[in-house]
Motif scaffolding. Structure first.
Motif, mmCIF file in Angstrom:
data_model
loop_
_atom_site.group_PDB
_atom_site.id
_atom_site.type_symbol
_atom_site.label_atom_id
_atom_site.label_comp_id
_atom_site.label_asym_id
_atom_site.label_seq_id
_atom_site.Cartn_x
_atom_site.Cartn_y
_atom_site.Cartn_z
ATOM 1 N N PRO A 1 0.967 -1.447 0.223
ATOM 2 C CA PRO A 1 0.035 -0.401 0.266
ATOM 3 C C PRO A 1 0.918 1.273 -0.287
ATOM 4 C CG PRO A 1 0.199 -1.843 1.776
ATOM 5 C CD PRO A 1 0.382 -1.898 1.127
ATOM 6 N N ILE A 2 0.255 2.349 -0.623
ATOM 7 C CA ILE A 2 1.420 3.642 -1.009
ATOM 8 C C ILE A 2 0.118 4.492 0.361
ATOM 9 C CG2 ILE A 2 2.367 4.996 -2.390
ATOM 10 C CD1 ILE A 2 2.011 3.016 -4.283
ATOM 11 N N GLN A 3 1.269 5.886 0.803
ATOM 12 C CA GLN A 3 0.279 6.705 1.468
ATOM 13 C C GLN A 3 0.928 7.728 1.590
ATOM 14 O OE1 GLN A 3 -2.216 5.965 4.078
ATOM 15 N NE2 GLN A 3 -2.379 4.044 3.597
ATOM 16 N N THR A 4 0.708 8.457 1.040
ATOM 17 C CA THR A 4 0.659 10.213 0.347
ATOM 18 C C THR A 4 0.944 11.052 1.539
ATOM 19 O OG1 THR A 4 -1.297 10.919 -0.099
ATOM 20 C CG2 THR A 4 0.255 9.969 -2.093
ATOM 21 N N ILE A 5 2.040 11.558 1.909
ATOM 22 C CA ILE A 5 1.990 12.716 3.211
ATOM 23 C C ILE A 5 2.916 14.234 2.277
ATOM 24 C CG2 ILE A 5 4.796 12.245 3.632
ATOM 25 C CD1 ILE A 5 3.022 12.190 6.770
ATOM 26 N N ASP A 6 2.253 15.294 3.095
ATOM 27 C CA ASP A 6 2.661 16.614 2.828
ATOM 28 C C ASP A 6 4.235 16.875 3.481
ATOM 29 O OD1 ASP A 6 3.346 19.278 2.388
ATOM 30 O OD2 ASP A 6 1.035 19.716 4.026
ATOM 31 N N GLU A 7 4.505 17.222 1.916
ATOM 32 C CA GLU A 7 6.042 17.277 2.268
ATOM 33 C C GLU A 7 6.658 18.670 2.566
ATOM 34 O OE1 GLU A 7 8.666 15.541 -1.050
ATOM 35 O OE2 GLU A 7 8.606 17.294 -2.063
ATOM 36 N N ARG A 8 5.779 19.498 2.350
ATOM 37 C CA ARG A 8 5.851 21.098 2.479
ATOM 38 C C ARG A 8 7.081 21.112 3.917
ATOM 39 N NH1 ARG A 8 0.465 23.705 2.856
ATOM 40 N NH2 ARG A 8 -0.093 21.576 3.878
ATOM 41 N N PHE A 9 8.163 21.974 3.113
ATOM 42 C CA PHE A 9 9.210 22.198 3.873
ATOM 43 C C PHE A 9 10.092 21.233 4.030
ATOM 44 C CE2 PHE A 9 5.431 25.549 5.111
ATOM 45 C CZ PHE A 9 6.177 26.004 4.606
ATOM 46 N N THR A 10 10.125 19.962 4.451
ATOM 47 C CA THR A 10 11.013 19.276 4.534
ATOM 48 C C THR A 10 13.144 19.352 4.013
ATOM 49 O OG1 THR A 10 9.889 17.699 2.223
ATOM 50 C CG2 THR A 10 9.369 17.073 4.545
ATOM 51 N N SER A 11 12.541 19.557 2.515
ATOM 52 C CA SER A 11 14.338 20.014 2.747
ATOM 53 C C SER A 11 14.588 21.109 3.003
ATOM 54 C CB SER A 11 14.202 20.243 0.378
ATOM 55 O OG SER A 11 13.653 19.393 0.643
ATOM 56 N N LYS A 12 13.597 22.080 3.706
ATOM 57 C CA LYS A 12 15.275 23.256 4.512
ATOM 58 C C LYS A 12 14.679 22.426 6.074
ATOM 59 C CE LYS A 12 12.822 27.074 2.228
ATOM 60 N NZ LYS A 12 11.922 27.452 1.536
ATOM 61 N N MET A 13 13.708 22.052 6.741
ATOM 62 C CA MET A 13 13.860 21.256 7.812
ATOM 63 C C MET A 13 15.301 20.004 7.462
ATOM 64 S SD MET A 13 9.761 20.980 8.318
ATOM 65 C CE MET A 13 10.494 18.519 9.657
ATOM 66 N N ALA A 14 15.204 19.087 6.676
ATOM 67 C CA ALA A 14 16.087 18.452 6.413
ATOM 68 C C ALA A 14 17.620 19.692 6.108
ATOM 69 C CB ALA A 14 16.585 17.884 4.957
ATOM 70 N N SER A 15 17.768 20.841 5.422
ATOM 71 C CA SER A 15 18.868 21.573 5.483
ATOM 72 C C SER A 15 19.549 21.839 6.980
ATOM 73 C CB SER A 15 18.887 22.298 4.410
ATOM 74 O OG SER A 15 18.813 22.502 3.276
ATOM 75 N N ALA A 16 18.400 22.880 7.799
ATOM 76 C CA ALA A 16 18.852 22.789 9.182
ATOM 77 C C ALA A 16 19.587 22.110 9.433
ATOM 78 C CB ALA A 16 17.291 23.410 9.324
ATOM 79 N N SER A 17 18.509 20.308 9.540
ATOM 80 C CA SER A 17 19.412 19.303 10.568
ATOM 81 C C SER A 17 20.572 19.098 10.544
ATOM 82 C CB SER A 17 18.113 18.363 10.411
ATOM 83 O OG SER A 17 18.450 17.528 10.869
ATOM 84 N N ILE A 18 20.743 19.394 9.011
ATOM 85 C CA ILE A 18 22.279 19.058 8.783
ATOM 86 C C ILE A 18 22.782 20.187 8.791
ATOM 87 C CG2 ILE A 18 23.743 18.736 6.626
ATOM 88 C CD1 ILE A 18 20.783 17.219 5.498
#
Length: 134
Positions: free
Chosen positions: A83-100
């Protein structure tokens, strides 16, 4: 298993069997993803695909959503049992960059776009696990 889909790279993250911790698995070119997943599934079980869906601030699909929907069709075609679920990915790249950036990695490693994609997939999977009802 979660995906941060991009036309150049797909970040992939997985969780442990108890679904407690999300970890980055790899970043792969879209042309190689089906082969990679087929090989991965020969060794590991996956119960659900979680795909980040790019949205605009108003909640509507962004321009790149059509590429993600094509990727979802590809997953359904090759792995119809998962099964496939989708999830809103808004801001994940910015959050990832900040975490890194906070991780203390050297500058050239922090600028690795593949690392950003895999950390984004971890964030997508964490968000999904947080909202999942057991």
């Amino acid at each position: 298993m979660a995906f941060d889909y991009g036309t150049k790279r797909i970040g992939i993250a997985v969780t442990d069997p108890l679904q407690l911790i999300a970890t980055a698995l790899t970043t792969i070119h879209p042309n190689a993803v089906i082969t990679y997943l087929t090989d991965y599934f020969s060794k590991e079980n996956v119960s659900t695909f979680v795909v980040g869906m790019p949205k605009r601030l108003d909640g509507t699909d962004s321009q790149s959503a059509m590429h993600v929907k094509g990727f979802i069709r590809l997953l359904k075609k090759h792995f119809p049992q998962i099964p496939i679920q989708t999830i809103d990915e808004r801001f994940t790249s910015k959050m990832a960059s900040a975490s890194i950036a906070q991780s203390g990695l050297k500058k050239h490693k922090r600028q690795d776009k593949g690392l950003v994609d895999s950390v984004s997939a971890v964030i997508i999977l964490q968000d999904y696990m947080r909202t999942k009802v057991f």
